[in-house]
Design a protein around this motif. Structure first.
Motif, PDB file in Angstrom:
ATOM      1  N   PHE A  29       0.834  -1.209   0.000  1.00  0.00           N
ATOM      2  CA  PHE A  29       0.000   0.000   0.000  1.00  0.00           C
ATOM      3  C   PHE A  29       0.866   1.257   0.000  1.00  0.00           C
ATOM      4  O   PHE A  29       0.617   2.211  -0.745  1.00  0.00           O
ATOM      5  N   VAL A  30       1.900   1.268   0.854  1.00  0.00           N
ATOM      6  CA  VAL A  30       2.792   2.436   0.933  1.00  0.00           C
ATOM      7  C   VAL A  30       3.530   2.629  -0.394  1.00  0.00           C
ATOM      8  O   VAL A  30       3.671   3.759  -0.885  1.00  0.00           O
ATOM      9  N   ALA A  31       3.982   1.528  -1.011  1.00  0.00           N
ATOM     10  CA  ALA A  31       4.680   1.618  -2.296  1.00  0.00           C
ATOM     11  C   ALA A  31       3.748   2.160  -3.377  1.00  0.00           C
ATOM     12  O   ALA A  31       4.151   2.996  -4.203  1.00  0.00           O
ATOM     13  N   ALA A  32       2.501   1.694  -3.371  1.00  0.00           N
ATOM     14  CA  ALA A  32       1.521   2.182  -4.346  1.00  0.00           C
ATOM     15  C   ALA A  32       1.238   3.663  -4.130  1.00  0.00           C
ATOM     16  O   ALA A  32       1.099   4.433  -5.100  1.00  0.00           O
ATOM     17  N   PHE A  33       1.172   4.077  -2.852  1.00  0.00           N
ATOM     18  CA  PHE A  33       0.937   5.494  -2.551  1.00  0.00           C
ATOM     19  C   PHE A  33       2.100   6.353  -3.055  1.00  0.00           C
ATOM     20  O   PHE A  33       1.884   7.419  -3.647  1.00  0.00           O
ATOM     21  N   ALA A  35       4.170   5.630  -5.489  1.00  0.00           N
ATOM     22  CA  ALA A  35       4.139   5.641  -6.953  1.00  0.00           C
ATOM     23  C   ALA A  35       3.097   6.620  -7.467  1.00  0.00           C
ATOM     24  O   ALA A  35       3.345   7.393  -8.407  1.00  0.00           O
ATOM     25  N   ALA A  36       1.911   6.594  -6.858  1.00  0.00           N
ATOM     26  CA  ALA A  36       0.854   7.528  -7.250  1.00  0.00           C
ATOM     27  C   ALA A  36       1.282   8.969  -6.990  1.00  0.00           C
ATOM     28  O   ALA A  36       0.974   9.877  -7.777  1.00  0.00           O
ATOM     29  N   PHE A  37       2.024   9.179  -5.899  1.00  0.00           N
ATOM     30  CA  PHE A  37       2.516  10.521  -5.560  1.00  0.00           C
ATOM     31  C   PHE A  37       3.467  11.040  -6.642  1.00  0.00           C
ATOM     32  O   PHE A  37       3.401  12.211  -7.039  1.00  0.00           O
ATOM     33  N   VAL A  38       4.330  10.165  -7.146  1.00  0.00           N
ATOM     34  CA  VAL A  38       5.275  10.543  -8.195  1.00  0.00           C
ATOM     35  C   VAL A  38       4.533  10.955  -9.469  1.00  0.00           C
ATOM     36  O   VAL A  38       4.790  12.022 -10.055  1.00  0.00           O
ATOM     37  N   ILE A  39       3.601  10.112  -9.905  1.00  0.00           N
ATOM     38  CA  ILE A  39       2.863  10.395 -11.138  1.00  0.00           C
ATOM     39  C   ILE A  39       1.998  11.644 -10.987  1.00  0.00           C
ATOM     40  O   ILE A  39       1.938  12.488 -11.885  1.00  0.00           O
ATOM     41  N   ALA A 110     -11.271  17.771 -11.202  1.00  0.00           N
ATOM     42  CA  ALA A 110      -9.808  17.626 -11.151  1.00  0.00           C
ATOM     43  C   ALA A 110      -9.386  16.178 -10.913  1.00  0.00           C
ATOM     44  O   ALA A 110      -8.480  15.666 -11.568  1.00  0.00           O
ATOM     45  N   SER A 111     -10.057  15.495  -9.986  1.00  0.00           N
ATOM     46  CA  SER A 111      -9.632  14.136  -9.619  1.00  0.00           C
ATOM     47  C   SER A 111      -9.901  13.122 -10.718  1.00  0.00           C
ATOM     48  O   SER A 111      -9.144  12.154 -10.882  1.00  0.00           O
ATOM     49  N   SER A 112     -10.958  13.317 -11.507  1.00  0.00           N
ATOM     50  CA  SER A 112     -11.257  12.361 -12.582  1.00  0.00           C
ATOM     51  C   SER A 112     -10.142  12.332 -13.616  1.00  0.00           C
ATOM     52  O   SER A 112      -9.794  11.270 -14.145  1.00  0.00           O
ATOM     53  N   ALA A 113      -9.560  13.506 -13.894  1.00  0.00           N
ATOM     54  CA  ALA A 113      -8.439  13.555 -14.843  1.00  0.00           C
ATOM     55  C   ALA A 113      -7.199  12.928 -14.242  1.00  0.00           C
ATOM     56  O   ALA A 113      -6.479  12.172 -14.901  1.00  0.00           O
ATOM     57  N   MET A 114      -6.940  13.226 -12.975  1.00  0.00           N
ATOM     58  CA  MET A 114      -5.744  12.708 -12.318  1.00  0.00           C
ATOM     59  C   MET A 114      -5.768  11.186 -12.245  1.00  0.00           C
ATOM     60  O   MET A 114      -4.752  10.512 -12.479  1.00  0.00           O
ATOM     61  N   LEU A 128       1.608   2.937 -13.212  1.00  0.00           N
ATOM     62  CA  LEU A 128       1.049   2.628 -11.900  1.00  0.00           C
ATOM     63  C   LEU A 128       0.298   1.305 -11.882  1.00  0.00           C
ATOM     64  O   LEU A 128       0.458   0.497 -10.965  1.00  0.00           O
ATOM     65  N   ALA A 129      -0.548   1.066 -12.883  1.00  0.00           N
ATOM     66  CA  ALA A 129      -1.345  -0.166 -12.938  1.00  0.00           C
ATOM     67  C   ALA A 129      -1.554  -0.546 -14.393  1.00  0.00           C
ATOM     68  O   ALA A 129      -1.614   0.314 -15.269  1.00  0.00           O
ATOM     69  N   ASP A 130      -1.694  -1.840 -14.635  1.00  0.00           N
ATOM     70  CA  ASP A 130      -1.823  -2.329 -16.012  1.00  0.00           C
ATOM     71  C   ASP A 130      -2.905  -3.405 -16.112  1.00  0.00           C
ATOM     72  O   ASP A 130      -2.619  -4.562 -16.420  1.00  0.00           O
ATOM     73  N   PRO A 131      -4.167  -3.042 -15.842  1.00  0.00           N
ATOM     74  CA  PRO A 131      -5.247  -4.039 -15.936  1.00  0.00           C
ATOM     75  C   PRO A 131      -5.484  -4.452 -17.378  1.00  0.00           C
ATOM     76  O   PRO A 131      -5.156  -3.717 -18.322  1.00  0.00           O
ATOM     77  N   GLU A 132      -6.071  -5.622 -17.553  1.00  0.00           N
ATOM     78  CA  GLU A 132      -6.336  -6.126 -18.904  1.00  0.00           C
ATOM     79  C   GLU A 132      -7.360  -5.265 -19.631  1.00  0.00           C
ATOM     80  O   GLU A 132      -7.418  -5.281 -20.861  1.00  0.00           O
TER      81      GLU A 132
END
Length: 355
Positions: A29-33, A35-39, A110-114, A128-132
Motif C-alpha cells: 500500500f505504501v509503495a503504491a501510494f 508511486a501515485a505521488f510521483v505520477i 480535477a480528480s477524474s483527470a488525475m 502505476l497499474a496495467d489491468p487487462e
C-alpha cells in the motif's frame, strides 16, 4: 512469472528498491501510494506550467502578441505568482447554491483527470497499474468529469452556469461515443484492451525506408482514425471550435462562472489535466506511447503529450467557435457516422487481409 525490468510496474519497483515488499499488504500500500505521488506530481507540475505560462506564451506566438515577460526570466515566475494570487483570493459562496454539490464539483473535475493517468504507460518504468481492461478503465474514469461539469452548472444557482453545464453534458455525450468507437478500431488492430500491449504492438516495424524502420504506430496504420480521434478529443477537452460550454462571449464562463479562489483553481487545473490526459490517450493509442530513439521513454512520452497540447492551443487560437446546434449536428451526424464507418472498415481489413 517475473516480468522484464521495463515491464515492472512502478509500485513493485519502489517496493523492491525500498524493501517495503517485506511488510506485506501494508508495504504494498505504501509503495503504491508513493508511486501515485510521483505520477500525480509530474502531471501537476506540467499542468502548473501549462496553465499560467505556456498557454499564454503559445497563444501570444500564434496571434503575434507579447505574453508574460516581466515576472522572472521569460516570465516563468508568473507560475508561482498566479498560484499565490488565486489561492489568496476570498472564496465567495453565492446565495442559493446547492451544497455540498457546489463544493464537490471542482474536486470531481480535477480528480477524474488525475485518476486516468493510473493506467497510462509513460515509459522508463513509470506505470502505476496495467489491468487487462486498461482502455475501458481510462475512458470510464475520464467520463466522470461530465458529472462534475453538470453538477457545477446546476449547483451554482446561475442561469448561465446552468446553460454551460447542459452544454457540457450534450457535448460530452455527442463526442464521447465517436471517441470510444474510434478507439475500438485500435483495439481491433491490437487485439487487446491492455494499454501496455497496445504500446508493445506498435513497436513492431511497419516498413523500412533507406534502412530506417518505420514503427507500426496506428497514426500511420490508420491515419483516418487518428484524425477522427484528435477532432473528438478537442471536443472532450473543450478547445476550439468546441469550447461551447465555457463560451465567454455568450454565457460569461459557463459552469465555472460562480467559482472563485481554490475552487476556481481546481476547475482550471482539471481543464489542463484533462488536456494532458487526452494527449496521453492519443499518444498511447496512436503514437507508440513512450517509444522513441535515443532518449528515455518518459522523455518521449512528455514530448508527445506536449505536442498534442500545442495542437490544442493552435486550435484555440486559429479556429472559430461553432454554435451549440452546429456542435451537436457535427457530433451526431458527422463524427458518429464517420467513427462507425472507420470501425467497420477496420474490421473488414483485419478480418480479410490480416487475420
Amino acid at each position: 512469472m517475473v516480468l522484464p525490468l521495463q515491464e515492472v510496474l512502478l509500485p513493485d519497483r519502489i517496493a523492491d528498491l525500498t524493501g517495503l515488499g517485506q511488510f506485506g499488504a501494508l508495504g504494498e500500500f505504501v509503495a503504491a501510494f508513493l508511486a501515485a505521488f510521483v505520477i500525480a506530481n509530474l502531471m501537476l507540475a506540467m499542468s502548473g506550467v501549462a496553465g499560467p505560462w505556456a498557454k499564454r506564451k503559445i497563444t501570444a506566438a500564434f496571434t503575434d502578441r507579447i505574453a508574460v515577460n516581466r515576472i522572472g526570466p521569460f516570465g516563468l515566475l508568473i507560475i508561482p505568482a498566479a498560484a499565490v494570487q488565486l489561492l489568496a483570493k476570498e472564496l465567495i459562496i453565492p446565495e442559493g447554491v446547492d451544497r455540498p454539490a457546489y463544493d464537490l464539483a471542482p474536486l470531481v473535475i480535477a480528480s477524474s483527470a488525475m485518476l486516468g493517468f493510473a493506467v497510462i504507460p509513460m515509459g522508463s518504468g513509470i506505470h502505476l497499474a496495467d489491468p487487462e481492461t486498461g482502455l475501458v478503465v481510462v475512458f470510464a474514469i475520464a467520463s466522470i468529469a461530465s458529472l462534475g461539469l453538470a453538477t457545477a452548472g446546476y449547483a451554482s444557482n446561475n442561469k448561465y452556469s446552468m446553460l454551460g453545464g447542459l452544454r457540457a453534458v450534450a457535448q460530452n455525450v455527442a463526442y464521447e461515443i465517436p471517441l470510444i468507437v474510434t478507439a475500438a478500431s485500435v483495439v481491433i488492430f491490437a487485439g487487446t484492451l491492455q494499454m501496455s500491449e497496445i504500446v508493445a504492438v506498435q513497436a513492431e516495424p511497419l516498413f523500412s525506408v533507406a534502412g530506417v524502420s518505420i514503427p507500426s504506430w496506428y497514426a500511420f496504420v490508420n491515419p483516418f482514425a487518428f484524425v477522427l480521434f484528435m477532432a473528438a478529443n478537442l471536443a472532450e477537452v473543450g478547445r476550439n471550435p468546441f469550447d461551447v460550454p465555457e463560451a465567454p462571449t455568450e454565457i460569461v464562463a459557463g459552469y465555472q462562472t460562480e467559482y472563485s479562489s481554490v475552487y476556481f483553481v481546481l476547475i482550471y487545473l482539471g481543464e489542463f489535466l484533462h488536456i494532458f490526459l487526452g494527449g496521453a490517450i492519443v499518444t498511447t493509442l496512436f503514437l507508440g506511447g513512450p517509444a522513441g530513439p535515443v532518449l528515455p521513454g518518459i522523455v518521449w512520452f512528455i514530448i508527445k503529450i506536449w505536442a498534442i497540447f500545442l495542437f490544442t492551443q493552435w486550435a484555440r487560437s486559429a479556429l472559430p467557435r461553432v454554435r451549440i446546434d452546429q456542435l451537436i449536428e457535427i457530433g451526431w451526424k458527422g463524427m458518429l457516422v464517420l467513427s462507425f464507418a472507420n470501425l467497420v472498415l477496420t474490421a473488414i481489413i483485419v478480418g480479410v487481409f490480416i487475420a
